[in-house]
Scaffold this motif. Sequence first.
Motif, PDB file in Angstrom:
ATOM      1  N   THR A  64     -48.700  13.795   3.239  1.00  0.00           N
ATOM      2  CA  THR A  64     -49.697  13.193   1.842  1.00  0.00           C
ATOM      3  C   THR A  64     -48.926  13.517   0.322  1.00  0.00           C
ATOM      4  OG1 THR A  64     -51.648  14.838   2.206  1.00  0.00           O
ATOM      5  CG2 THR A  64     -51.342  13.375   3.301  1.00  0.00           C
ATOM      6  N   VAL A  65     -49.313  12.937  -0.365  1.00  0.00           N
ATOM      7  CA  VAL A  65     -48.814  12.479  -1.431  1.00  0.00           C
ATOM      8  C   VAL A  65     -50.455  11.757  -2.804  1.00  0.00           C
ATOM      9  CG1 VAL A  65     -47.441  12.410  -3.679  1.00  0.00           C
ATOM     10  CG2 VAL A  65     -46.545  12.891  -1.832  1.00  0.00           C
ATOM     11  N   ASP A  66     -50.809  12.808  -3.549  1.00  0.00           N
ATOM     12  CA  ASP A  66     -51.867  11.845  -4.410  1.00  0.00           C
ATOM     13  C   ASP A  66     -51.832  12.122  -5.649  1.00  0.00           C
ATOM     14  OD1 ASP A  66     -54.265  11.406  -1.700  1.00  0.00           O
ATOM     15  OD2 ASP A  66     -53.887  13.600  -1.344  1.00  0.00           O
ATOM     16  N   TRP A  67     -51.972  11.376  -6.424  1.00  0.00           N
ATOM     17  CA  TRP A  67     -51.864  11.366  -7.679  1.00  0.00           C
ATOM     18  C   TRP A  67     -53.400  11.415  -8.450  1.00  0.00           C
ATOM     19  CZ3 TRP A  67     -48.108  12.567 -11.207  1.00  0.00           C
ATOM     20  CH2 TRP A  67     -46.426  13.250 -11.352  1.00  0.00           C
ATOM     21  N   SER A  68     -53.692  11.825  -9.065  1.00  0.00           N
ATOM     22  CA  SER A  68     -54.968  11.665 -10.517  1.00  0.00           C
ATOM     23  C   SER A  68     -54.790  11.440 -11.423  1.00  0.00           C
ATOM     24  CB  SER A  68     -56.170  12.909  -9.608  1.00  0.00           C
ATOM     25  OG  SER A  68     -55.000  14.197 -10.015  1.00  0.00           O
ATOM     26  N   TYR A  69     -55.699  11.024 -12.173  1.00  0.00           N
ATOM     27  CA  TYR A  69     -55.541  10.971 -13.996  1.00  0.00           C
ATOM     28  C   TYR A  69     -56.648  11.502 -14.055  1.00  0.00           C
ATOM     29  CZ  TYR A  69     -56.267   8.041 -18.065  1.00  0.00           C
ATOM     30  OH  TYR A  69     -56.562   8.086 -19.411  1.00  0.00           O
ATOM     31  N   ARG A  70     -56.850  12.750 -15.193  1.00  0.00           N
ATOM     32  CA  ARG A  70     -57.973  12.464 -16.000  1.00  0.00           C
ATOM     33  C   ARG A  70     -57.244  11.893 -17.468  1.00  0.00           C
ATOM     34  NH1 ARG A  70     -59.377  18.877 -16.712  1.00  0.00           N
ATOM     35  NH2 ARG A  70     -57.626  18.924 -17.987  1.00  0.00           N
ATOM     36  N   PRO A  71     -58.106  11.211 -17.904  1.00  0.00           N
ATOM     37  CA  PRO A  71     -58.475  10.959 -19.588  1.00  0.00           C
ATOM     38  C   PRO A  71     -58.451  12.250 -20.874  1.00  0.00           C
ATOM     39  CG  PRO A  71     -60.158   9.747 -18.659  1.00  0.00           C
ATOM     40  CD  PRO A  71     -60.091  10.914 -17.499  1.00  0.00           C
ATOM     41  N   GLN A  72     -57.707  11.573 -21.472  1.00  0.00           N
ATOM     42  CA  GLN A  72     -57.400  12.769 -22.933  1.00  0.00           C
ATOM     43  C   GLN A  72     -58.631  13.031 -23.698  1.00  0.00           C
ATOM     44  OE1 GLN A  72     -55.439  11.528 -26.061  1.00  0.00           O
ATOM     45  NE2 GLN A  72     -54.256  13.470 -26.946  1.00  0.00           N
ATOM     46  N   SER A  73     -59.861  11.938 -23.498  1.00  0.00           N
ATOM     47  CA  SER A  73     -61.221  12.298 -23.607  1.00  0.00           C
ATOM     48  C   SER A  73     -61.777  13.077 -22.828  1.00  0.00           C
ATOM     49  CB  SER A  73     -62.052  10.867 -23.920  1.00  0.00           C
ATOM     50  OG  SER A  73     -61.956  10.281 -22.615  1.00  0.00           O
ATOM     51  N   GLY A  74     -61.599  13.453 -21.828  1.00  0.00           N
ATOM     52  CA  GLY A  74     -62.043  14.283 -20.693  1.00  0.00           C
ATOM     53  C   GLY A  74     -63.091  14.253 -19.779  1.00  0.00           C
ATOM     54  N   GLY A  75     -63.977  14.527 -18.523  1.00  0.00           N
ATOM     55  CA  GLY A  75     -64.012  13.926 -17.549  1.00  0.00           C
ATOM     56  C   GLY A  75     -63.151  14.439 -16.525  1.00  0.00           C
ATOM     57  N   PRO A  76     -64.331  14.183 -15.127  1.00  0.00           N
ATOM     58  CA  PRO A  76     -63.253  14.424 -14.015  1.00  0.00           C
ATOM     59  C   PRO A  76     -62.076  12.995 -13.244  1.00  0.00           C
ATOM     60  CG  PRO A  76     -65.614  12.588 -13.369  1.00  0.00           C
ATOM     61  CD  PRO A  76     -64.967  12.849 -15.349  1.00  0.00           C
ATOM     62  N   PRO A  77     -61.437  13.681 -12.654  1.00  0.00           N
ATOM     63  CA  PRO A  77     -59.749  13.416 -12.424  1.00  0.00           C
ATOM     64  C   PRO A  77     -60.076  12.253 -11.219  1.00  0.00           C
ATOM     65  CG  PRO A  77     -60.103  15.183 -11.097  1.00  0.00           C
ATOM     66  CD  PRO A  77     -61.281  15.453 -12.390  1.00  0.00           C
ATOM     67  N   LEU A  78     -59.399  10.908 -11.358  1.00  0.00           N
ATOM     68  CA  LEU A  78     -59.369   9.694 -10.812  1.00  0.00           C
ATOM     69  C   LEU A  78     -58.548   9.550 -10.115  1.00  0.00           C
ATOM     70  CD1 LEU A  78     -60.853   7.639  -9.835  1.00  0.00           C
ATOM     71  CD2 LEU A  78     -59.599   5.987 -12.062  1.00  0.00           C
ATOM     72  N   THR A  79     -58.251   9.948  -8.655  1.00  0.00           N
ATOM     73  CA  THR A  79     -57.248   9.369  -7.694  1.00  0.00           C
ATOM     74  C   THR A  79     -56.849   7.759  -7.849  1.00  0.00           C
ATOM     75  OG1 THR A  79     -57.707  11.741  -6.573  1.00  0.00           O
ATOM     76  CG2 THR A  79     -56.307   9.738  -5.512  1.00  0.00           C
ATOM     77  N   PHE A  80     -55.631   7.823  -8.116  1.00  0.00           N
ATOM     78  CA  PHE A  80     -55.337   6.705  -8.538  1.00  0.00           C
ATOM     79  C   PHE A  80     -53.802   6.053  -6.926  1.00  0.00           C
ATOM     80  CE2 PHE A  80     -53.056   8.287 -12.025  1.00  0.00           C
ATOM     81  CZ  PHE A  80     -51.583   8.143 -11.495  1.00  0.00           C
TER      82      PHE A  80
END
Length: 251
Positions: A64-80
């Motif tokens: 499996t491969v997962d990509w997640s993103y966390r905004p520059q302003s901060g916050g929890p990562p979101l898997t997209f």
Amino acid sequence: MRRPRQGTAALNVILLLYLVVFYAPSLVSSISVSTPAELHASKGDTVTLSCTFTSTSRPTSKMTVDWSYRPQSGGPPLTFFHFSSRAFLPPDGQFAGRIRWEGTPARGQASISLINATLNDNGTYTCSVRNPPDVHGSPTSYTVLTVTPKAASIHFSDVAVLLAFVLLPSTIVTLILIARILCPKKKHNQSKAYRSPIEVTEGEENGVHPPPKEKKASCCDLYMMDSEDEEGYYELKKRPPTDEGYAESQC
């Protein structure tokens, strides 16, 4: 004396088996994921989020491969993005319609492409790879993406407009000025033949006026004369010229 030695040997064997059972998987079955530390792009570009991995086991359908993103302003990562036998693209949200799967698991590639990057895409992207039984090692890696506004560029149409409205008129004006400098005016030549009424030529200061120049009769003038006038004209031509000023001084 021999029994203690046999007991020590048996204890060593047990310890060796313990190490093999508990530590061998971490030394043999491991995975390593790597991504570039930083990526820079301009607004509107297509950015390749590179991710490579090495595994001691051949990739299978369980990988499996997962990509997640966390905004520059901060916050929890979101898997997209998720991959398991096939790619599952984000159906909605910030990355909907802008993610393309570029990976080839058999070659250790788990990259994706981000289409039409925006300033809101700045942040940290995490690539996670799982390939059972390789569950140890470094299965995740991070990339910081920085998107900047695209620099203004001059197109050919802009150059054409600049030439048409600026350079062309200035060139025409320059050519006109050069032509007026090199080519003399007709009035300048005529001014040499024109003489002011107050100007006095040599001989006019004492009241003596030079005799007017005799105008030669043209063919047209002779044709318009009568016969008597024509005879008188030829008689005047035969007479020797007299100086009127000299005759006046003799009287």
